[in-house]
Design a protein around this motif. Structure first.
Motif, PDB file in Angstrom:
ATOM      1  N   LYS B  65       0.868  -1.387   0.033  1.00  0.00           N
ATOM      2  CA  LYS B  65      -0.009   0.032  -0.108  1.00  0.00           C
ATOM      3  C   LYS B  65       0.789   1.214   0.041  1.00  0.00           C
ATOM      4  O   LYS B  65       2.033   1.251   0.496  1.00  0.00           O
ATOM      5  N   ILE B  66       0.457   2.444  -0.680  1.00  0.00           N
ATOM      6  CA  ILE B  66       1.345   3.529  -0.668  1.00  0.00           C
ATOM      7  C   ILE B  66       0.400   4.485   0.148  1.00  0.00           C
ATOM      8  O   ILE B  66      -0.540   4.916   0.277  1.00  0.00           O
ATOM      9  N   LEU B  67       1.457   5.201   0.887  1.00  0.00           N
ATOM     10  CA  LEU B  67       0.954   6.065   2.036  1.00  0.00           C
ATOM     11  C   LEU B  67       0.303   7.470   1.266  1.00  0.00           C
ATOM     12  O   LEU B  67       1.074   7.865   0.301  1.00  0.00           O
ATOM     13  N   SER B  69      -0.210  11.183   0.151  1.00  0.00           N
ATOM     14  CA  SER B  69       0.924  11.920   0.126  1.00  0.00           C
ATOM     15  C   SER B  69       0.477  13.091   1.059  1.00  0.00           C
ATOM     16  O   SER B  69      -0.760  13.463   1.451  1.00  0.00           O
ATOM     17  N   GLY B  70       1.412  13.953   1.438  1.00  0.00           N
ATOM     18  CA  GLY B  70       1.144  15.135   2.400  1.00  0.00           C
ATOM     19  C   GLY B  70       0.775  14.681   3.974  1.00  0.00           C
ATOM     20  O   GLY B  70       1.485  13.838   4.390  1.00  0.00           O
ATOM     21  N   ASP B  71      -0.102  15.211   4.556  1.00  0.00           N
ATOM     22  CA  ASP B  71      -0.299  14.775   5.904  1.00  0.00           C
ATOM     23  C   ASP B  71      -1.232  13.545   5.945  1.00  0.00           C
ATOM     24  O   ASP B  71      -2.391  13.624   5.839  1.00  0.00           O
ATOM     25  N   PHE B  72      -0.452  12.572   5.777  1.00  0.00           N
ATOM     26  CA  PHE B  72      -1.213  11.165   5.776  1.00  0.00           C
ATOM     27  C   PHE B  72      -1.977  10.889   7.112  1.00  0.00           C
ATOM     28  O   PHE B  72      -2.814   9.903   7.316  1.00  0.00           O
ATOM     29  N   LEU B  73      -1.700  11.608   8.269  1.00  0.00           N
ATOM     30  CA  LEU B  73      -2.387  11.412   9.300  1.00  0.00           C
ATOM     31  C   LEU B  73      -3.740  12.194   9.703  1.00  0.00           C
ATOM     32  O   LEU B  73      -4.387  12.266  10.582  1.00  0.00           O
ATOM     33  N   VAL B  76      -6.744  10.838  10.776  1.00  0.00           N
ATOM     34  CA  VAL B  76      -6.373   9.793  11.790  1.00  0.00           C
ATOM     35  C   VAL B  76      -6.605   9.920  13.360  1.00  0.00           C
ATOM     36  O   VAL B  76      -6.029  11.291  13.671  1.00  0.00           O
ATOM     37  N   THR B  88      -7.557   1.601  10.591  1.00  0.00           N
ATOM     38  CA  THR B  88      -6.716   2.735  10.244  1.00  0.00           C
ATOM     39  C   THR B  88      -6.359   2.814   8.680  1.00  0.00           C
ATOM     40  O   THR B  88      -6.408   3.985   8.071  1.00  0.00           O
ATOM     41  N   LEU B  89      -5.997   1.623   7.817  1.00  0.00           N
ATOM     42  CA  LEU B  89      -5.357   1.526   6.580  1.00  0.00           C
ATOM     43  C   LEU B  89      -6.347   2.362   5.702  1.00  0.00           C
ATOM     44  O   LEU B  89      -5.803   3.326   5.050  1.00  0.00           O
ATOM     45  N   VAL B  92      -5.224   6.010   5.710  1.00  0.00           N
ATOM     46  CA  VAL B  92      -3.765   6.466   5.378  1.00  0.00           C
ATOM     47  C   VAL B  92      -3.356   6.152   3.828  1.00  0.00           C
ATOM     48  O   VAL B  92      -2.319   6.659   3.497  1.00  0.00           O
ATOM     49  N   ALA B  93      -4.253   5.215   3.456  1.00  0.00           N
ATOM     50  CA  ALA B  93      -3.549   4.740   2.102  1.00  0.00           C
ATOM     51  C   ALA B  93      -4.661   4.575   0.937  1.00  0.00           C
ATOM     52  O   ALA B  93      -5.938   3.851   1.393  1.00  0.00           O
ATOM     53  N   LYS B  95      -3.974   4.081  -2.520  1.00  0.00           N
ATOM     54  CA  LYS B  95      -3.308   3.314  -3.519  1.00  0.00           C
ATOM     55  C   LYS B  95      -2.661   2.173  -3.241  1.00  0.00           C
ATOM     56  O   LYS B  95      -2.051   1.984  -2.008  1.00  0.00           O
TER      57      LYS B  95
END
Lengths: 455, 455
Positions: B65-67, B69-73, B76, B88-89, B92-93, B95
């Motif tokens: 999985k790709i995080l 981009s930017g503020d991935f949180l 969350v 949570t996945l 945050v992802a 793609k």
């Protein structure tokens, strides 16, 4: 039921686009190999420790990071969440996607330095990924196409870059373009000569915009960047210089008389030109542009940039010499010179100029068609003879109306149809129809083979 | 200073490995194109909504999985962290990396269904990524090489798969191998015939292990999977059947007399064989294996699997027909048949059997060497003539000891060296040395060109 879509900034390449891209890439590959370059590939995923800190802060932001597999939260606590993404990142991601081909190549050279034969000439054609904001002509996944020589200072490499660019462009059918060349040492020398030694970084960044914003704005920017106005004034004769290659060199020898590094840059340029001369190569398309800077700060010698004239697309190729490719990975003293082709931009240029040759799109040459089971079986019977002769051939796989089969051939761009009707079965022939001209004639299989063999 | 490394389960491909891989891939590509297949490419990144749920729970785990981009949180909170990675996945992802080429192809067909010409024959050669535990021969990044036809039920496609496999293997120099074929409908029929209708899924999974664990253990497993022992006993004559193709077909017509779908499977097999016969193709290497199941549950018709005999490597190619490739993306009624080559395994097979032809490794043909500046300049002077004649040639770019230049040629596998000494300059020749035989003779440039042109 979900409607499928593509991630922003990514593309599919269908059959026609692939054929065109392959035409460009095979042309480039052939040239690289003609000049002794060898292909390598590196993985899409690199450790983040390999990638981060190599492309500046902005580059680090644009890296695609890969979430650790399994329980990616196992090292994360609520404090991390509170401190934000930057603090949490190292705990959830160890790997990232390749951002360019240069850093992975440097890693490759360091890891394989004992097995490689230097000077090592490699090329690499692979996609890279950047989390840039997608816009026209800018994608999040795109191919790069790089060639580099490492382990020699010889200016033969620089001369051969010019020859390779001309070789590729000739084969692509491009004739109206400029290969701008300069030497980074000349820019360093200029900053010394105007009394702003050590500021070549700022000088380059500002001068890089000369084409776009003009001399007046560049002057202002240099002022903002702390250049004294009498220093900037000294640049004026250079910016306004209108003379030929020899005139420019003569001017610079005088202008840079007090700068050792500047004069070294001029003599490197002269040596490269001398090598081209020795090789019997003229200077067609070569344009010595004293103001050419290129953004990348790691260049230390020759720099190149190629623009196709009369199209709306920016530079399609560029590169230069760098003194220390692998230093960041602990191996110093590896200098090299490299360049790359912008594949997407070349694609757009060839499309804009309508230069894709028809042959590059050629898929299947011959479709066998039929009216009924009998004709279908006859077609099956002759099909392999064409393939054994190396002719790309297929049979329409179902017994359907002839119109549908002809539509199929037309849409797929198949130029010839071999009709298998009762008369053909009886006379052991094919009715060969050229879909472009509409001509049709009855021929024996061997006759069709020799007719199509050249296609 | 950091010591660079590669992520676990990934590899670099150096020049020799690349040349060998290209030999395999170009061979496969040529064959696909000879049979009318067109190349496409899809992006490495797909939306997770495209990928998840397509490969079973285990597959979902193995997706990279790709995080974001930017503020991935940003979406969350600490509750998410408490509920764990799975919850949570999605925050945050969005793609993931391509897991195979089949699902992206299905997406491509659905998204482009109005532009494509059916039957659509496509091939695709690209890397895929799986977060599997790395081990010998199993990588986290590896190439797949798939060909599929969609939009036709014609058994010509199945027959042509057999022809393509034989065509590729002949060109790779492989002669001792079996193409095992079966039909999924026959397996369905068998489960009906033994009184366990609808259990062909379990039957296939168990029978798939026949080669590895033997009949006794398969019997036990079938028992565990709820097959009545009198049903399992009915399988015995099938498992023990020792007869030729025609004998097997005759046996099955009897064995499956009560199963409509089973008889359909037999008649599809017969029709495929009949088409091969019509095409003038024999049945060399073709082995009808009634017990061949292949794990993938989406096959509905013919199934294929290829094993090279006498090597330690598993199956190198396989495939089959599926009824509903694109249903999961909302487009039903698109049936197809496809197969793939295991490129890494083919590489290992060719290496184990020492079958890589020397020509496949050929890089530069001629290296020009020199003793001093004068010779260097002379070499520069003649170099372009070779390249203009299409001969891959290079000059050693620095004036160094002759031994170093010869070492370079040897290590890079360059077969010929053209020595440029004083005598050669005077007589306008080259001392051409064949590094393999040690022979050396003085020749004019044109003579060297005609000698090397075939190389």
């Amino acid at each position: 039921m979900q409607k499928p879509s593509l991630p922003k900034g990514t593309r599919d390449f269908g059959p026609i686009q692939m054929a065109r891209r392959n035409f460009i890439l095979n042309t480039i590959k052939d040239t690289f190999q003609l000049f002794g370059y060898q292909q390598i590939e590196t993985p899409a995923m690199e450790n983040l420790s390999t990638l981060t800190g190599k492309y500046g802060d902005e580059g680090d932001q644009l890296l695609f990071k890969i979430l650790n597999s399994g329980d990616f939260l196992k090292k994360v606590n609520s404090e991390d969440i509170a401190s934000g993404a930057a603090a949490t990142l190292p705990k959830v991601a160890e790997k990232g996607l390749r951002y360019d081909l240069t850093v992975p190549f440097a890693r490759f050279v360091v890891m394989n330095r004992n097995e490689l034969t230097f000077p090592f000439k490699r090329f690499q054609i692979q996609p890279v990924w950047r989390a840039d904001r997608p816009q026209k002509g800018r994608y999040r996944e795109f191919y790069q196409c790089d060639a580099d020589v490492v382990g020699t200072d010889s200016l033969v490499c620089e001369a051969e870059i010019i020859l390779m660019i001309r070789n590729v462009f000739a084969k692509l059918g491009l004739s109206n373009y400029d290969i701008k060349v300069n030497n980074r040492k000349i820019l360093t020398g200029i900053s010394e000569a105007i009394g702003e030694a050590g500021k070549e970084g700022s000088l380059c960044v500002a001068i890089d915009k000369l084409d776009k914003i003009g001399w007046q704005k560049v002057k202002e920017e240099l002022g903002e960047r702390g250049f004294a106005s009498h220093s900037v004034d000294k640049l004026e004769p250079l910016v306004q210089l209108k003379t030929d290659l020899k005139g420019k060199i003569a001017f610079l020898k005088d202008f840079l008389a007090t700068s050792e590094v500047g004069l070294k840059g001029v003599s490197e340029l002269e040596e490269m030109l001398d090598i081209l001369d020795q090789m019997g190569a003229n200077l067609e398309h070569v344009d010595f542009d004293i103001m050419l800077a290129r953004g990348l700060s790691y260049y230390t010698g020759a720099i190149f940039e190629v623009k196709v004239n009369g199209v709306s697309i920016g530079s399609v190729s560029g590169g230069g010499r760098y003194d220390n490719l692998t230093g960041v990975f602990g191996l110093s003293g590896v200098s090299g010179v490299g360049f790359s082709f912008g594949v997407d931009r070349l694609y757009d240029v060839l499309e804009e100029l309508d230069l894709f040759p028809e042959e590059s799109l050629k898929g299947t040459t011959l479709l066998l068609t039929h009216f009924d089971q009998k004709g279908f079986r006859y077609a099956l019977n002759v099909l392999n003879q064409f393939r054994n002769a190396g002719i790309k051939a297929e049979i329409y796989p179902d017994v359907v109306k002839a119109k549908k089969q002809f539509d199929f051939a037309n849409k797929k761009g198949i130029p010839f149809v071999g009709i298998c009707g009762d008369n053909e079965i009886m006379t052991e022939t094919l009715a060969l129809k050229n879909l472009e001209t509409g001509n049709q004639e009855n021929l024996k299989v061997e006759e069709v083979i020799s007719l199509l063999k050249g296609n």
